[in-house]
Motif scaffolding. Structure first.
Motif, mmCIF file in Angstrom:
data_model
loop_
_atom_site.group_PDB
_atom_site.id
_atom_site.type_symbol
_atom_site.label_atom_id
_atom_site.label_comp_id
_atom_site.label_asym_id
_atom_site.label_seq_id
_atom_site.Cartn_x
_atom_site.Cartn_y
_atom_site.Cartn_z
ATOM 1 N N CYS A 158 5.672 32.223 12.729
ATOM 2 C CA CYS A 158 6.322 30.982 13.115
ATOM 3 C C CYS A 158 5.406 29.892 12.937
ATOM 4 C CB CYS A 158 6.637 31.065 14.657
ATOM 5 S SG CYS A 158 5.155 30.976 15.611
ATOM 6 N N GLY A 159 4.243 30.106 12.329
ATOM 7 C CA GLY A 159 3.353 28.971 11.853
ATOM 8 C C GLY A 159 3.131 27.841 12.985
ATOM 9 N N HIS A 160 3.447 26.715 12.722
ATOM 10 C CA HIS A 160 3.252 25.564 13.698
ATOM 11 C C HIS A 160 4.687 25.506 14.550
ATOM 12 C CE1 HIS A 160 4.897 23.984 9.865
ATOM 13 N NE2 HIS A 160 5.050 22.623 10.506
ATOM 14 N N GLY A 161 5.657 26.330 14.437
ATOM 15 C CA GLY A 161 6.813 26.472 15.217
ATOM 16 C C GLY A 161 8.093 25.422 15.006
ATOM 17 N N TRP A 162 8.137 24.924 13.587
ATOM 18 C CA TRP A 162 9.247 24.098 13.509
ATOM 19 C C TRP A 162 10.628 24.642 13.407
ATOM 20 C CZ3 TRP A 162 12.580 24.828 9.340
ATOM 21 C CH2 TRP A 162 12.171 25.856 8.332
ATOM 22 N N LEU A 163 10.556 26.021 12.909
ATOM 23 C CA LEU A 163 11.939 26.751 13.053
ATOM 24 C C LEU A 163 12.322 27.387 14.342
ATOM 25 C CD1 LEU A 163 14.279 27.923 11.349
ATOM 26 C CD2 LEU A 163 13.002 29.827 10.680
ATOM 27 N N ALA A 164 11.161 27.785 14.966
ATOM 28 C CA ALA A 164 11.427 28.100 16.445
ATOM 29 C C ALA A 164 12.185 27.271 17.277
ATOM 30 C CB ALA A 164 10.051 28.679 17.121
ATOM 31 N N ARG A 165 11.608 25.821 16.980
ATOM 32 C CA ARG A 165 12.218 24.790 17.882
ATOM 33 C C ARG A 165 13.482 24.465 17.405
ATOM 34 N NH1 ARG A 165 6.633 23.394 17.464
ATOM 35 N NH2 ARG A 165 7.191 22.098 15.478
ATOM 36 N N GLN A 166 14.069 24.674 16.241
ATOM 37 C CA GLN A 166 15.372 24.373 16.017
ATOM 38 C C GLN A 166 16.251 25.310 16.592
ATOM 39 O OE1 GLN A 166 16.168 24.770 11.547
ATOM 40 N NE2 GLN A 166 15.257 22.604 11.314
ATOM 41 N N LEU A 214 -2.429 27.641 13.954
ATOM 42 C CA LEU A 214 -1.073 27.201 13.831
ATOM 43 C C LEU A 214 -0.420 27.198 14.960
ATOM 44 C CD1 LEU A 214 -0.305 28.808 10.215
ATOM 45 C CD2 LEU A 214 -0.277 26.363 10.945
ATOM 46 N N ILE A 215 -0.525 28.206 15.970
ATOM 47 C CA ILE A 215 -0.169 28.237 17.241
ATOM 48 C C ILE A 215 -0.469 27.279 18.111
ATOM 49 C CG2 ILE A 215 0.099 29.640 19.484
ATOM 50 C CD1 ILE A 215 1.782 30.747 17.243
ATOM 51 N N GLU A 216 -1.718 26.710 18.114
ATOM 52 C CA GLU A 216 -2.151 25.547 18.845
ATOM 53 C C GLU A 216 -1.333 24.257 18.469
ATOM 54 O OE1 GLU A 216 -6.369 25.343 17.840
ATOM 55 O OE2 GLU A 216 -6.825 26.800 19.462
ATOM 56 N N LYS A 217 -1.292 24.317 17.329
ATOM 57 C CA LYS A 217 -0.315 23.179 16.769
ATOM 58 C C LYS A 217 1.255 23.398 17.355
ATOM 59 C CE LYS A 217 -0.972 21.202 12.844
ATOM 60 N NZ LYS A 217 -1.878 20.109 13.244
ATOM 61 N N ALA A 218 1.636 24.573 17.357
ATOM 62 C CA ALA A 218 3.071 24.629 18.073
ATOM 63 C C ALA A 218 3.155 24.227 19.573
ATOM 64 C CB ALA A 218 3.349 26.294 17.676
ATOM 65 N N ARG A 219 1.921 24.803 20.248
ATOM 66 C CA ARG A 219 1.972 24.443 21.797
ATOM 67 C C ARG A 219 1.723 23.132 21.887
ATOM 68 N NH1 ARG A 219 -2.086 29.917 22.758
ATOM 69 N NH2 ARG A 219 -0.552 31.318 22.988
ATOM 70 N N ALA A 220 1.255 22.310 20.875
ATOM 71 C CA ALA A 220 1.060 20.900 21.229
ATOM 72 C C ALA A 220 2.325 20.087 21.594
ATOM 73 C CB ALA A 220 0.231 20.409 20.071
ATOM 74 N N GLN A 221 3.493 20.864 21.316
ATOM 75 C CA GLN A 221 4.632 19.877 21.452
ATOM 76 C C GLN A 221 5.473 20.895 22.389
ATOM 77 O OE1 GLN A 221 7.141 18.737 18.058
ATOM 78 N NE2 GLN A 221 5.512 19.102 16.752
ATOM 79 N N PRO A 222 5.991 20.087 23.680
ATOM 80 C CA PRO A 222 6.549 20.515 24.856
ATOM 81 C C PRO A 222 7.717 21.307 24.183
ATOM 82 C CG PRO A 222 5.984 18.459 25.227
ATOM 83 C CD PRO A 222 5.966 18.394 23.786
ATOM 84 N N SER A 223 7.932 22.719 25.041
ATOM 85 C CA SER A 223 8.975 23.541 24.795
ATOM 86 C C SER A 223 8.750 24.533 25.621
ATOM 87 C CB SER A 223 9.172 24.069 23.274
ATOM 88 O OG SER A 223 8.257 24.918 23.124
ATOM 89 N N SER A 224 10.018 25.501 25.922
ATOM 90 C CA SER A 224 10.222 26.615 26.657
ATOM 91 C C SER A 224 9.862 27.817 25.904
ATOM 92 C CB SER A 224 11.589 26.705 27.186
ATOM 93 O OG SER A 224 12.444 26.635 26.384
ATOM 94 N N ILE A 225 9.523 27.549 24.433
ATOM 95 C CA ILE A 225 9.196 28.760 23.566
ATOM 96 C C ILE A 225 7.860 29.560 24.121
ATOM 97 C CG2 ILE A 225 8.473 29.398 21.138
ATOM 98 C CD1 ILE A 225 10.203 26.804 20.249
ATOM 99 N N GLU A 226 7.929 30.835 23.897
ATOM 100 C CA GLU A 226 6.848 31.593 24.277
ATOM 101 C C GLU A 226 5.989 31.778 22.976
ATOM 102 O OE1 GLU A 226 5.299 36.064 25.726
ATOM 103 O OE2 GLU A 226 7.517 35.586 25.654
#
Length: 242
Positions: free
Chosen positions: A53-61, A78-90
């Motif tokens: 998922c990298g930094h999570g851009w597609l998961a957030r979509q 990359l996961i740290e960058k994904a977690r930096a944006q609020p979401s309910s994604i695990e």
């Protein structure tokens, strides 16, 4: 090359990667979107795994479209960058070369966008993906086209072409993108055989046209861009769990 060395490299280039991949001008994102939407037209209520998922851009979509999403990647940065944006994604940090972590659960669909060609091995991951999909669950994987990617562009006799110097033999290529990483070249036959061995049936194969790096109306394409579009450097594979 061990997967740990690859992961350290992705940690190193994470910031440069996130500045390009998934951005509106990202040509691979623009090429993949029609196939992804066709494969999972109604993600609302589905449990979807974003593999690599990298930094999570597609998961957030997919989360924005109502899906319950799990994102997994080997790169801690990359996961740290994904977690930096609020979401309910695990978000899960895990080396995909070793497959999926135990207890990850079942999914309706899995997406592996531009990741399989960056893994030293595929069998452990594909086997675990097959086990982790519901019956009839779909895997949609986008990869760099093994026939045409990284084949040198040349111009002779007033025509452009790609010079193919090898194909069937697996190779490891150093790619300069994002600051440098390793790419594992394998034939299309290899990918199909690995999917079948893991318990998948291939149900779709598409080759999106190569797009200019900047969004430009097709009527304004140069002769080079028109030629470039006709030789795809991306491949989309759709498979279902048997």
């Amino acid at each position: 090359m061990s997967s740990s060395e690859d992961i350290r490299r992705w940690d190193t280039v994470a910031d440069a990667y996130a500045c390009v991949v998934g951005q509106p001008q990202d040509s691979f994102r623009r090429r993949a979107e029609p196939a992804l939407r066709a494969a999972i037209p109604s993600p609302s209520g589905q449990r979807i795994l974003d593999v690599g998922c990298g930094h999570g851009w597609l998961a957030r979509q997919y989360e924005q479209r109502g899906a319950q999403v799990v994102g997994i990647d080997g790169s801690q940065r990359l996961i740290e960058k994904a977690r930096a944006q609020p979401s309910s994604i695990e978000w899960i940090v895990h080396d995909l070369d070793a497959g999926l972590p135990p207890g990850i659960g079942l999914f309706d669909a899995a997406i592996a966008h531009m990741v399989l060609m960056d893994l030293p091995r595929l069998a452990p991951l594909l086997t675990d993906l097959s086990r982790s999909l519901q019956s009839g669950g779909v895997l949609i994987a986008t990869i760099l086209h093994p026939s045409f990617f990284n084949q040198q562009i040349q111009r002779t006799d007033d025509a452009w072409h790609r010079k193919v110097t090898g194909y069937l033999t697996p190779q490891r290529w150093w790619i300069d993108s994002f600051g440098g990483h390793w790419h594992y070249h394998r034939s299309l036959e290899f990918y199909i055989e690995e999917l079948v061995a893991a318990g998948f049936v291939v149900t779709g194969l598409s080759e999106p046209r190569s797009l200019p790096h900047e969004p430009v109306d097709e009527a304004e394409w140069s002769d080079y861009q028109t030629w470039f579009a006709d030789i795809p450097t991306m491949l989309v594979i759709q498979a279902e769990k048997r």
